[in-house]
Design an enzyme around this catalytic site. Structure first.
Site, PDB file in Angstrom:
ATOM      1  N   GLU A 164       0.895  -1.128   0.166  1.00 40.07           N
ATOM      2  CA  GLU A 164       0.046   0.044  -0.171  1.00 40.07           C
ATOM      3  C   GLU A 164       0.918   1.099  -0.171  1.00 40.07           C
ATOM      4  O   GLU A 164       2.033   1.332   0.747  1.00 40.07           O
ATOM      5  CB  GLU A 164      -0.867  -0.007   1.171  1.00 40.07           C
ATOM      6  CG  GLU A 164      -1.612   1.148   1.634  1.00 40.07           C
ATOM      7  CD  GLU A 164      -2.560   1.091   3.076  1.00 40.07           C
ATOM      8  OE1 GLU A 164      -1.879   0.517   3.800  1.00 40.07           O
ATOM      9  OE2 GLU A 164      -3.701   1.704   3.012  1.00 40.07           O
ATOM     10  N   ASN A 180      -6.980   6.012  -1.700  1.00 37.22           N
ATOM     11  CA  ASN A 180      -5.937   5.055  -1.437  1.00 37.22           C
ATOM     12  C   ASN A 180      -6.152   3.940  -2.461  1.00 37.22           C
ATOM     13  O   ASN A 180      -7.139   3.045  -2.380  1.00 37.22           O
ATOM     14  CB  ASN A 180      -6.058   4.549  -0.056  1.00 37.22           C
ATOM     15  CG  ASN A 180      -4.884   3.776   0.549  1.00 37.22           C
ATOM     16  OD1 ASN A 180      -4.093   3.344  -0.376  1.00 37.22           O
ATOM     17  ND2 ASN A 180      -4.459   3.496   1.769  1.00 37.22           N
ATOM     18  N   LYS A 206      -9.446   1.694  -1.947  1.00 36.09           N
ATOM     19  CA  LYS A 206      -9.598   1.145  -0.606  1.00 36.09           C
ATOM     20  C   LYS A 206     -10.963   1.410  -0.116  1.00 36.09           C
ATOM     21  O   LYS A 206     -11.197   2.666  -0.081  1.00 36.09           O
ATOM     22  CB  LYS A 206      -8.531   1.893   0.438  1.00 36.09           C
ATOM     23  CG  LYS A 206      -8.446   1.064   1.787  1.00 36.09           C
ATOM     24  CD  LYS A 206      -7.226   1.550   2.322  1.00 36.09           C
ATOM     25  CE  LYS A 206      -7.026   1.052   3.893  1.00 36.09           C
ATOM     26  NZ  LYS A 206      -5.973   1.418   4.539  1.00 36.09           N
ATOM     27  N   GLU A 260      -6.618   8.673   7.264  1.00 33.64           N
ATOM     28  CA  GLU A 260      -7.039   8.209   6.020  1.00 33.64           C
ATOM     29  C   GLU A 260      -8.274   8.787   5.944  1.00 33.64           C
ATOM     30  O   GLU A 260      -8.854   8.991   4.787  1.00 33.64           O
ATOM     31  CB  GLU A 260      -7.055   6.630   5.973  1.00 33.64           C
ATOM     32  CG  GLU A 260      -5.757   5.975   5.936  1.00 33.64           C
ATOM     33  CD  GLU A 260      -5.690   4.640   5.537  1.00 33.64           C
ATOM     34  OE1 GLU A 260      -6.203   4.519   4.391  1.00 33.64           O
ATOM     35  OE2 GLU A 260      -5.046   3.783   6.275  1.00 33.64           O
ATOM     36  N   CYS A 263      -4.613  -3.091   2.622  1.00 33.20           N
ATOM     37  CA  CYS A 263      -4.751  -3.186   4.057  1.00 33.20           C
ATOM     38  C   CYS A 263      -5.781  -3.605   5.026  1.00 33.20           C
ATOM     39  O   CYS A 263      -6.132  -4.676   5.056  1.00 33.20           O
ATOM     40  CB  CYS A 263      -4.009  -1.890   4.627  1.00 33.20           C
ATOM     41  SG  CYS A 263      -3.272  -2.041   5.988  1.00 33.20           S
ATOM     42  N   ASN A 293       0.060  -1.416   5.157  1.00 35.57           N
ATOM     43  CA  ASN A 293       1.086  -0.827   6.027  1.00 35.57           C
ATOM     44  C   ASN A 293       0.343  -0.955   7.634  1.00 35.57           C
ATOM     45  O   ASN A 293      -0.675  -0.251   7.927  1.00 35.57           O
ATOM     46  CB  ASN A 293       0.845   1.022   5.842  1.00 35.57           C
ATOM     47  CG  ASN A 293       1.716   1.190   4.920  1.00 35.57           C
ATOM     48  OD1 ASN A 293       2.985   1.776   5.075  1.00 35.57           O
ATOM     49  ND2 ASN A 293       1.078   1.245   3.696  1.00 35.57           N
TER      50      ASN A 293
HETATM   51  N1  CDV Z   1      -3.145   1.134   6.539  1.00 37.58           N
HETATM   52  C1  CDV Z   1      -4.118   0.382   7.570  1.00 37.58           C
HETATM   53  O1  CDV Z   1      -5.305   0.178   6.629  1.00 37.58           O
HETATM   54  N2  CDV Z   1      -3.870   0.023   8.547  1.00 37.58           N
HETATM   55  C2  CDV Z   1      -4.800  -0.628   9.187  1.00 37.58           C
HETATM   56  C3  CDV Z   1      -4.618  -0.242  10.574  1.00 37.58           C
HETATM   57  C4  CDV Z   1      -4.630   1.120  10.941  1.00 37.58           C
HETATM   58  C5  CDV Z   1      -5.601  -1.194  11.657  1.00 37.58           C
HETATM   59  C6  CDV Z   1      -4.695  -2.132   9.146  1.00 37.58           C
HETATM   60  O2  CDV Z   1      -5.666  -2.901   9.047  1.00 37.58           O
HETATM   61  O3  CDV Z   1      -3.467  -2.762   9.366  1.00 37.58           O
END
Ligand code: CDV
Length: 354
Positions: free
Chosen positions: A48, A111, A129, A149, A198, A223
């Site tokens: 990401e 994103n 996202k 975000e 993510c 991330n």
């Molecule tokens: N970048 C993300 O989406 N991170 C989320 C954290 C913030 C919970 C994740 O699901 O890893």
């Protein structure tokens, strides 16, 4: 017909500092892709927002500074700073999936990740996202690590669209998919792929929407901070070591469980390491089988290529038996999934008349 096997990789990218030069970061990605090409890997998944540090952790007062973390426009593959990555993929006919902050022509931020086909020399699919974590305003705790975000991005508006990737497997069956053809072509042809970013990987709805399109491989860049008590809200105070263990555990749990429940492979690629020497992000980039086993995994938190051979035939057993949706799903019992967003608890006992 040729076997439906593929050599794939997760390209984990270690620390990227706030002031990192984008050109240097892209060069690191090019090095990872070069390494993959030398091993004859056919598909590489990057994390990401790979081109920059994970910028939503910062509050930017200066709009022009914020813009440095975004790529402009609908098709970024010709953007000067990132072009070398796509050029290398095209000249070697290798496919890549890569995440970045997208600024649209009408000024919206997403994103985003794209699937770029080195065979076709173009973007085959884009994903934005859907499940944006964090807040729009910084946490009141001045020492908290933010995840802004909801401030910088709009929720993805493209849904979860599975797609086929032509050219990855030579000589696959080419046939129409009219209703009459469908049963006959199940499990054949160019592989069916899907992308998430993510936090999406923690939401079974996202996986199931792909599962319902017969997805065979899900690609996820992430991330994930390993110490973010303002975000994860532990009930009992946890040491940093315990928190790190838990962050890895939940990552593995959701990748393995959802791959199993949708009978698909998954590749997850981490932006890992300590950005600016202090913002810790977990590694754990992995390739998971449709039976829910991790078959390859990153060893550290630096730049690292995680490679495995996958065989799409292994998706069939789950799709045709335990998770044959056609025979076993009961949509009449699932209404709340789409009609209700938050939780509505049953009434307290004794309040039935109210
Ligand atoms: N970048 C993300 O989406 N991170 C989320 C954290 C913030 C919970 C994740 O699901 O890893």
């Amino acid at each position: 017909m040729a076997p439906r096997t593929l050599l794939v990789a997760a390209a984990q990218v270690g620390a990227v500092n706030r002031d990192a030069d984008k050109e240097d970061t892209v060069q690191r990605m090019v090095n990872l892709l070069d390494n993959a090409i030398s091993q004859k890997v056919q598909l590489v998944v990057f994390p990401e927002t790979t081109f920059t540090t994970f910028f939503p952790r910062f509050l930017f007062e200066d709009a022009s500074e914020l813009e440095k973390y975004f790529e402009q426009g609908d098709d970024i593959t010709g953007n000067e700073d990132v072009k070398p990555l796509f050029d290398l993929a095209r000249s070697n006919s290798v496919d890549i999936c890569v995440g970045y902050g997208e600024r649209t022509e009408d000024g919206r931020g997403f994103n985003t990740c794209i699937y770029y086909s080195g065979h076709a020399g173009k973007i085959l699919s884009k994903y934005r996202k859907v499940h944006l974590p964090g807040t729009s305003e910084p946490f009141p705790n001045p020492n908290a690590v933010n995840q802004l975000e909801k401030r910088y991005f709009k929720p993805g508006d493209l849904g979860f669209q599975a797609f086929r990737a032509p050219g990855l497997i030579p000589d696959t069956l080419k046939k129409g998919t009219t209703p009459a053809d469908i049963k006959e072509t199940l499990g054949k042809g160019d592989p069916i792929l899907g992308m998430m970013i993510c936090n999406d990987r923690r939401w079974p709805e996202a996986w199931r929407v792909y599962g319902l399109q017969g997805v065979e491989l899900i690609m996820v860049g992430y991330n994930t901070p390993w110490w973010a008590p303002d975000l994860f809200g532990f009930r009992k105070p946890m040491s940093k070591d315990e928190a790190e263990k838990e962050a890895y555990y939940h990552h593995k749990l959701v990748m393995e469980a959802n791959s199993y429940m949708n009978a698909c492979y998954s590749i997850s690629a981490a932006r890992a390491g300590f950005d600016d020497g202090k913002y810790g992000l977990i590694g754990g980039s992995a390739i998971v089988s449709p039976n829910g086993y991790t078959i390859a995994q990153a060893k550290g938190i630096d730049d690292e290529l995680v490679v495995a051979e996958i065989d799409f035939e292994d998706c069939r057993q789950g799709k045709e038996k335990t998770f044959d949706f056609d025979r076993h799903r009961r949509t009449e019992a699932y209404g709340l999934i789409t009609s209700q967003t938050g939780v509505v608890e049953p009434k307290l006992l004794g309040d039935e008349a109210a």
